[in-house]
Design a protein around this motif. Structure first.
Motif, mmCIF file in Angstrom:
data_model
loop_
_atom_site.group_PDB
_atom_site.id
_atom_site.type_symbol
_atom_site.label_atom_id
_atom_site.label_comp_id
_atom_site.label_asym_id
_atom_site.label_seq_id
_atom_site.Cartn_x
_atom_site.Cartn_y
_atom_site.Cartn_z
ATOM 1 N N TYR A 164 0.825 -1.212 0.000
ATOM 2 C CA TYR A 164 0.000 0.000 0.000
ATOM 3 C C TYR A 164 0.859 1.263 0.000
ATOM 4 N N ARG A 165 2.027 1.219 0.625
ATOM 5 C CA ARG A 165 2.933 2.372 0.594
ATOM 6 C C ARG A 165 3.372 2.647 -0.840
ATOM 7 N N GLU A 166 3.731 1.599 -1.571
ATOM 8 C CA GLU A 166 4.186 1.790 -2.949
ATOM 9 C C GLU A 166 3.038 2.225 -3.851
ATOM 10 N N VAL A 167 1.864 1.635 -3.665
ATOM 11 C CA VAL A 167 0.701 2.046 -4.456
ATOM 12 C C VAL A 167 0.358 3.505 -4.176
ATOM 13 N N ALA A 168 0.482 3.927 -2.913
ATOM 14 C CA ALA A 168 0.224 5.325 -2.573
ATOM 15 C C ALA A 168 1.217 6.242 -3.280
ATOM 16 N N ARG A 169 2.473 5.844 -3.335
ATOM 17 C CA ARG A 169 3.470 6.661 -4.040
ATOM 18 C C ARG A 169 3.120 6.803 -5.505
ATOM 19 N N VAL A 170 2.693 5.704 -6.111
ATOM 20 C CA VAL A 170 2.284 5.766 -7.514
ATOM 21 C C VAL A 170 1.078 6.689 -7.672
ATOM 22 N N ARG A 171 0.079 6.521 -6.805
ATOM 23 C CA ARG A 171 -1.142 7.318 -6.924
ATOM 24 C C ARG A 171 -0.844 8.811 -6.768
ATOM 25 N N PHE A 172 -0.035 9.173 -5.773
ATOM 26 C CA PHE A 172 0.208 10.594 -5.546
ATOM 27 C C PHE A 172 1.112 11.193 -6.616
ATOM 28 N N GLU A 173 1.963 10.384 -7.235
ATOM 29 C CA GLU A 173 2.694 10.876 -8.402
ATOM 30 C C GLU A 173 1.727 11.122 -9.557
ATOM 31 N N LEU A 174 0.740 10.234 -9.720
ATOM 32 C CA LEU A 174 -0.275 10.451 -10.756
ATOM 33 C C LEU A 174 -1.077 11.721 -10.468
ATOM 34 N N VAL A 175 -1.389 11.960 -9.196
ATOM 35 C CA VAL A 175 -2.099 13.185 -8.811
ATOM 36 C C VAL A 175 -1.292 14.407 -9.232
ATOM 37 N N LYS A 176 0.011 14.385 -8.939
ATOM 38 C CA LYS A 176 0.855 15.527 -9.285
ATOM 39 C C LYS A 176 0.943 15.720 -10.793
ATOM 40 N N LEU A 177 1.041 14.613 -11.532
ATOM 41 C CA LEU A 177 1.041 14.724 -12.988
ATOM 42 C C LEU A 177 -0.297 15.272 -13.490
ATOM 43 N N GLY A 178 -1.392 14.851 -12.837
ATOM 44 C CA GLY A 178 -2.715 15.335 -13.217
ATOM 45 C C GLY A 178 -2.859 16.831 -13.029
ATOM 46 N N GLN A 179 -2.179 17.381 -12.033
ATOM 47 C CA GLN A 179 -2.242 18.813 -11.791
ATOM 48 C C GLN A 179 -1.548 19.605 -12.901
ATOM 49 N N VAL A 180 -0.598 18.953 -13.569
ATOM 50 C CA VAL A 180 0.147 19.608 -14.648
ATOM 51 C C VAL A 180 -0.481 19.352 -16.007
ATOM 52 N N HIS A 181 -0.838 18.082 -16.265
ATOM 53 C CA HIS A 181 -1.277 17.681 -17.605
ATOM 54 C C HIS A 181 -2.787 17.468 -17.712
#
Length: 248
Positions: free
Chosen positions: A210-227
């Motif tokens: 779950y820690r690794e999945v959370a890292r992936v999800r929050f990186e996707l969130v940050k990318l979503g804020q840009v793209h």
């Protein structure tokens, strides 16, 4: 391993890296447990219906309680949640089904605290309503015991106003899936062939997942804020969907 991937103007490449990272989230313990899939299904189906219902109720209650406590909980850092999760798993696995059920609320709370820490590491405020909702969504992001799941990108980066009823609705939708995953964990602890794989090792494996999945999800969130969330979701679905086999 770096906590987060380096930025790049190439969105498909960034998302592809995150997709590969997600696919590598399962460690050796989870790979062993996955190979026992049939045994786990048999063990889980052998549980009395009342016990399966109890797992779901305990999971929903634990999500509600830990969500409410989260804003007041200290950041436990990297090591403390892992140590505490292993201790809880060892205690839960030592006394059979009764102690395993008693362990669930603490385990869920430790998982959520870890997910919040990952949000903070990603530069997000885990006390903001929309980020708290994203933290809960990590639990709907697939299971370490299933190969056909993926990171659920619903609500990705949307700044939801989480009223009490909205939180309850989100928890109600997530609890059954998380309960099924935790029920499989309890079943795994009871599979004789696992032998030395204790509740401590299983809890450590689940927390790492779950820690690794959370890292992936929050990186996707940050990318979503840009793209834009739609573009990121589309790229991630493309990167995580196995190619179709075309028969001649």
């Amino acid at each position: 391993m770096d906590k987060y991937l380096p930025t790049s103007p190439d969105l498909p490449a960034q998302v592809a890296d995150l997709a590969r990272r997600y696919k590598r989230a399962n460690g050796p313990v989870m790979r062993l447990v996955n190979r026992l899939g049939g045994s786990l299904e048999n063990q889980l189906s052998a549980l009395p219906g009342g016990v399966r219902g109890q797992i779901e109720r305990l999971t929903a209650q634990a999500l509600e309680t830990s969500y409410g406590l989260a804003a007041r909980a200290p950041d436990l850092g990297q090591r403390t949640p892992m140590v505490a999760a292993m201790a809880a798993g060892a205690a839960g696995g030592a006394g059979g089904l009764a102690t395993s059920l008693a362990e669930l609320p603490m385990t869920v709370t430790l998982f959520l605290n870890t997910i919040r820490s990952v949000a903070r590491e990603a530069g997000l405020d885990p006390d903001e309503d929309w980020v708290r909702a994203e933290c809960l969504q990590v639990f709907a992001a697939g299971s370490p015991l299933a190969q056909d799941d993926g990171v659920n990108t619903s609500f990705l980066g949307s700044r939801l106003a989480m009223s009490g009823s909205a939180v309850q609705s989100l928890i109600t939708s997530i609890a059954p899936k998380l309960a099924a995953v935790l029920g499989q964990k309890l079943a795994a602890q009871a599979v004789p062939i696992l032998g030395a794989v204790s509740g401590a090792a299983l809890n450590a494996a689940f927390l790492s997942y779950y820690r690794e999945v959370a890292r992936v999800r929050f990186e996707l969130v940050k990318l979503g804020q840009v793209h834009g969330a739609d573009a990121v979701e589309a790229e991630f679905r493309l990167a995580t969907t196995p190619p179709k086999v075309i028969r001649a």
